[in-house]
Scaffold this motif. Structure first.
Motif, PDB file in Angstrom:
ATOM      1  N   CYS A 222      -2.274 -88.530 -17.473  1.00  0.00           N
ATOM      2  CA  CYS A 222      -1.212 -88.507 -18.482  1.00  0.00           C
ATOM      3  C   CYS A 222      -1.392 -89.577 -19.556  1.00  0.00           C
ATOM      4  CB  CYS A 222       0.155 -88.686 -17.814  1.00  0.00           C
ATOM      5  SG  CYS A 222       0.530 -87.402 -16.598  1.00  0.00           S
ATOM      6  N   GLY A 223      -2.265 -90.550 -19.311  1.00  0.00           N
ATOM      7  CA  GLY A 223      -2.470 -91.646 -20.247  1.00  0.00           C
ATOM      8  C   GLY A 223      -3.541 -91.395 -21.291  1.00  0.00           C
ATOM      9  N   VAL A 224      -4.047 -90.180 -21.380  1.00  0.00           N
ATOM     10  CA  VAL A 224      -5.058 -89.836 -22.385  1.00  0.00           C
ATOM     11  C   VAL A 224      -4.345 -89.448 -23.683  1.00  0.00           C
ATOM     12  CG1 VAL A 224      -6.893 -88.197 -22.980  1.00  0.00           C
ATOM     13  CG2 VAL A 224      -6.699 -89.067 -20.632  1.00  0.00           C
ATOM     14  N   ASP A 225      -4.874 -89.902 -24.803  1.00  0.00           N
ATOM     15  CA  ASP A 225      -4.314 -89.555 -26.111  1.00  0.00           C
ATOM     16  C   ASP A 225      -4.783 -88.170 -26.537  1.00  0.00           C
ATOM     17  OD1 ASP A 225      -2.817 -91.886 -26.762  1.00  0.00           O
ATOM     18  OD2 ASP A 225      -4.671 -92.944 -27.281  1.00  0.00           O
ATOM     19  N   LEU A 226      -3.834 -87.281 -26.770  1.00  0.00           N
ATOM     20  CA  LEU A 226      -4.118 -85.919 -27.254  1.00  0.00           C
ATOM     21  C   LEU A 226      -3.069 -85.534 -28.293  1.00  0.00           C
ATOM     22  CD1 LEU A 226      -4.814 -83.816 -24.016  1.00  0.00           C
ATOM     23  CD2 LEU A 226      -6.491 -84.712 -25.631  1.00  0.00           C
ATOM     24  N   TYR A 227      -3.386 -84.494 -29.060  1.00  0.00           N
ATOM     25  CA  TYR A 227      -2.360 -83.868 -29.877  1.00  0.00           C
ATOM     26  C   TYR A 227      -1.411 -83.143 -28.929  1.00  0.00           C
ATOM     27  CZ  TYR A 227      -5.382 -84.807 -33.852  1.00  0.00           C
ATOM     28  OH  TYR A 227      -6.135 -85.428 -34.802  1.00  0.00           O
ATOM     29  N   PHE A 228      -0.292 -82.675 -29.430  1.00  0.00           N
ATOM     30  CA  PHE A 228       0.681 -81.984 -28.583  1.00  0.00           C
ATOM     31  C   PHE A 228       1.446 -80.980 -29.428  1.00  0.00           C
ATOM     32  CE2 PHE A 228       2.369 -85.920 -30.199  1.00  0.00           C
ATOM     33  CZ  PHE A 228       3.648 -85.619 -30.647  1.00  0.00           C
TER      34      PHE A 228
ATOM     35  N   GLU B  23      -1.176 -88.803 -28.859  1.00  0.00           N
ATOM     36  CA  GLU B  23      -0.243 -89.563 -28.021  1.00  0.00           C
ATOM     37  C   GLU B  23      -0.561 -89.312 -26.561  1.00  0.00           C
ATOM     38  OE1 GLU B  23       1.993 -91.721 -29.001  1.00  0.00           O
ATOM     39  OE2 GLU B  23       2.131 -91.254 -31.136  1.00  0.00           O
ATOM     40  N   ILE B  24      -0.152 -90.240 -25.708  1.00  0.00           N
ATOM     41  CA  ILE B  24      -0.218 -89.986 -24.274  1.00  0.00           C
ATOM     42  C   ILE B  24       0.917 -89.019 -23.935  1.00  0.00           C
ATOM     43  CG2 ILE B  24      -1.322 -92.201 -23.784  1.00  0.00           C
ATOM     44  CD1 ILE B  24       1.406 -93.243 -22.781  1.00  0.00           C
ATOM     45  N   TRP B  25       0.817 -88.355 -22.775  1.00  0.00           N
ATOM     46  CA  TRP B  25       1.783 -87.302 -22.429  1.00  0.00           C
ATOM     47  C   TRP B  25       3.236 -87.781 -22.488  1.00  0.00           C
ATOM     48  CZ3 TRP B  25       5.576 -85.702 -19.109  1.00  0.00           C
ATOM     49  CH2 TRP B  25       5.811 -84.329 -19.043  1.00  0.00           C
ATOM     50  N   PRO B  26       3.596 -88.934 -21.869  1.00  0.00           N
ATOM     51  CA  PRO B  26       5.010 -89.343 -21.931  1.00  0.00           C
ATOM     52  C   PRO B  26       5.504 -89.576 -23.361  1.00  0.00           C
ATOM     53  CG  PRO B  26       3.857 -90.589 -20.227  1.00  0.00           C
ATOM     54  CD  PRO B  26       2.813 -89.838 -21.008  1.00  0.00           C
ATOM     55  N   ASN B  27       4.654 -90.142 -24.203  1.00  0.00           N
ATOM     56  CA  ASN B  27       5.051 -90.358 -25.598  1.00  0.00           C
ATOM     57  C   ASN B  27       5.156 -89.036 -26.358  1.00  0.00           C
ATOM     58  OD1 ASN B  27       5.054 -93.066 -24.999  1.00  0.00           O
ATOM     59  ND2 ASN B  27       3.205 -93.546 -26.166  1.00  0.00           N
ATOM     60  N   SER B  28       4.300 -88.077 -26.016  1.00  0.00           N
ATOM     61  CA  SER B  28       4.381 -86.748 -26.622  1.00  0.00           C
ATOM     62  C   SER B  28       5.722 -86.101 -26.277  1.00  0.00           C
ATOM     63  CB  SER B  28       3.240 -85.860 -26.108  1.00  0.00           C
ATOM     64  OG  SER B  28       2.000 -86.397 -26.436  1.00  0.00           O
ATOM     65  N   LYS B  29       6.083 -86.189 -25.008  1.00  0.00           N
ATOM     66  CA  LYS B  29       7.360 -85.639 -24.551  1.00  0.00           C
ATOM     67  C   LYS B  29       8.515 -86.274 -25.320  1.00  0.00           C
ATOM     68  CE  LYS B  29      10.070 -85.252 -20.258  1.00  0.00           C
ATOM     69  NZ  LYS B  29      11.253 -86.054 -20.532  1.00  0.00           N
ATOM     70  N   ARG B  30       8.471 -87.594 -25.436  1.00  0.00           N
ATOM     71  CA  ARG B  30       9.543 -88.321 -26.132  1.00  0.00           C
ATOM     72  C   ARG B  30       9.581 -87.955 -27.619  1.00  0.00           C
ATOM     73  NH1 ARG B  30       9.251 -92.562 -23.424  1.00  0.00           N
ATOM     74  NH2 ARG B  30       7.320 -93.336 -24.317  1.00  0.00           N
ATOM     75  N   ASP B  31       8.408 -87.835 -28.251  1.00  0.00           N
ATOM     76  CA  ASP B  31       8.354 -87.469 -29.674  1.00  0.00           C
ATOM     77  C   ASP B  31       9.030 -86.115 -29.902  1.00  0.00           C
ATOM     78  OD1 ASP B  31       7.051 -86.022 -32.063  1.00  0.00           O
ATOM     79  OD2 ASP B  31       6.466 -88.109 -32.392  1.00  0.00           O
ATOM     80  N   CYS B  32       8.717 -85.145 -29.042  1.00  0.00           N
ATOM     81  CA  CYS B  32       9.343 -83.819 -29.176  1.00  0.00           C
ATOM     82  C   CYS B  32      10.862 -83.927 -29.014  1.00  0.00           C
ATOM     83  CB  CYS B  32       8.773 -82.848 -28.139  1.00  0.00           C
ATOM     84  SG  CYS B  32       7.060 -82.354 -28.444  1.00  0.00           S
ATOM     85  N   GLU B  33      11.295 -84.695 -28.038  1.00  0.00           N
ATOM     86  CA  GLU B  33      12.734 -84.832 -27.784  1.00  0.00           C
ATOM     87  C   GLU B  33      13.462 -85.454 -28.972  1.00  0.00           C
ATOM     88  OE1 GLU B  33      12.628 -86.974 -24.083  1.00  0.00           O
ATOM     89  OE2 GLU B  33      12.367 -85.122 -22.906  1.00  0.00           O
TER      90      GLU B  33
ATOM     91  N   GLN C 257      -7.154 -76.243 -30.411  1.00  0.00           N
ATOM     92  CA  GLN C 257      -7.037 -77.702 -30.349  1.00  0.00           C
ATOM     93  C   GLN C 257      -6.702 -78.116 -28.922  1.00  0.00           C
ATOM     94  OE1 GLN C 257      -7.246 -79.723 -33.265  1.00  0.00           O
ATOM     95  NE2 GLN C 257      -7.383 -81.337 -31.751  1.00  0.00           N
ATOM     96  N   ARG C 258      -7.236 -79.218 -28.473  1.00  0.00           N
ATOM     97  CA  ARG C 258      -6.822 -79.786 -27.187  1.00  0.00           C
ATOM     98  C   ARG C 258      -5.434 -80.375 -27.389  1.00  0.00           C
ATOM     99  NH1 ARG C 258     -10.896 -83.947 -24.742  1.00  0.00           N
ATOM    100  NH2 ARG C 258      -9.338 -83.872 -23.090  1.00  0.00           N
ATOM    101  N   VAL C 259      -4.457 -79.876 -26.618  1.00  0.00           N
ATOM    102  CA  VAL C 259      -3.066 -80.323 -26.787  1.00  0.00           C
ATOM    103  C   VAL C 259      -2.380 -80.481 -25.430  1.00  0.00           C
ATOM    104  CG1 VAL C 259      -2.710 -79.287 -29.072  1.00  0.00           C
ATOM    105  CG2 VAL C 259      -2.226 -77.935 -27.023  1.00  0.00           C
ATOM    106  N   TRP C 260      -1.427 -81.405 -25.401  1.00  0.00           N
ATOM    107  CA  TRP C 260      -0.534 -81.506 -24.247  1.00  0.00           C
ATOM    108  C   TRP C 260       0.443 -80.349 -24.282  1.00  0.00           C
ATOM    109  CZ3 TRP C 260      -2.247 -84.278 -20.642  1.00  0.00           C
ATOM    110  CH2 TRP C 260      -2.737 -85.574 -20.803  1.00  0.00           C
TER     111      TRP C 260
END
Length: 179
Positions: free
Chosen positions: A166-172, A75-85, A108-111
């Protein structure tokens, strides 16, 4: 007079005996209460350990006083943040070297939950606290268009943060803290 003196002596001796008995009872009760408090403290410690090892939701990993979930999707960083929330969590906030080493062990590369989106060169965790201890790769952070932080797992744990767009897709990694 002798009778009065004798009576007063007897009363004094009875009072001393009564006082001694009361003090003995008080000491016994104090000892009992101290033992009870000690047992309750042991029970509290055992319950805390039980909570720390069983509280995390399924598929989450316990470390210290937090639960962690490695995402299965990029996910991109903002979507990662939202997924966690949406999970009642937040992107991981790294608050100790031990936690940094633990997160790095995923290799692993992660946000992570660190960003400078609000103001350039003002790195803050998603809870608003300033990043006081950092683990940047040598030469990082290095770009004004890279406002989010990834942890690049295979690098040494003490130097594996990289600023990234922030728009790069990474695991988080999501985190739930408990006290």
């Amino acid at each position: 007079m002798r009778s009065l003196n004798h009576n007063l002596t007897n009363e004094r001796d009875e009072m001393k005996s009564l006082n001694h008995n009361l003090m003995s009872q008080l000491q016994n009760q104090t000892d009992y209460l101290n033992a009870t408090v000690s047992e309750l403290n042991k029970t509290i410690d055992e319950l805390q350990k039980h909570i720390e090892t069983t509280w995390c939701p399924d598929y989450w990993t316990t470390f210290g006083k937090s639960c962690y979930l490695m995402s299965k999707s990029l996910e991109i960083w903002p979507n990662s943040k939202r997924d966690c929330e949406t999970r009642g969590a937040h992107l991981v906030i790294i608050s100790s070297l031990e936690e940094q080493e633990f997160i790095s062990s995923f290799n692993q590369r992660v946000w992570i939950g660190l960003t400078e989106v609000e103001r350039e060169n003002n790195w803050k965790w998603i809870d608003g606290t300033a990043a006081s201890t950092t683990y940047w790769v040598r030469g990082e952070p290095n770009n004004s268009f890279e406002d989010c932080v990834e942890l690049i797992g295979p690098a040494p744990a003490t130097a594996n943060w990289n600023d990234l767009r922030c728009g790069v897709d990474l695991y988080f990694i999501c985190e739930i803290m408990f006290q």
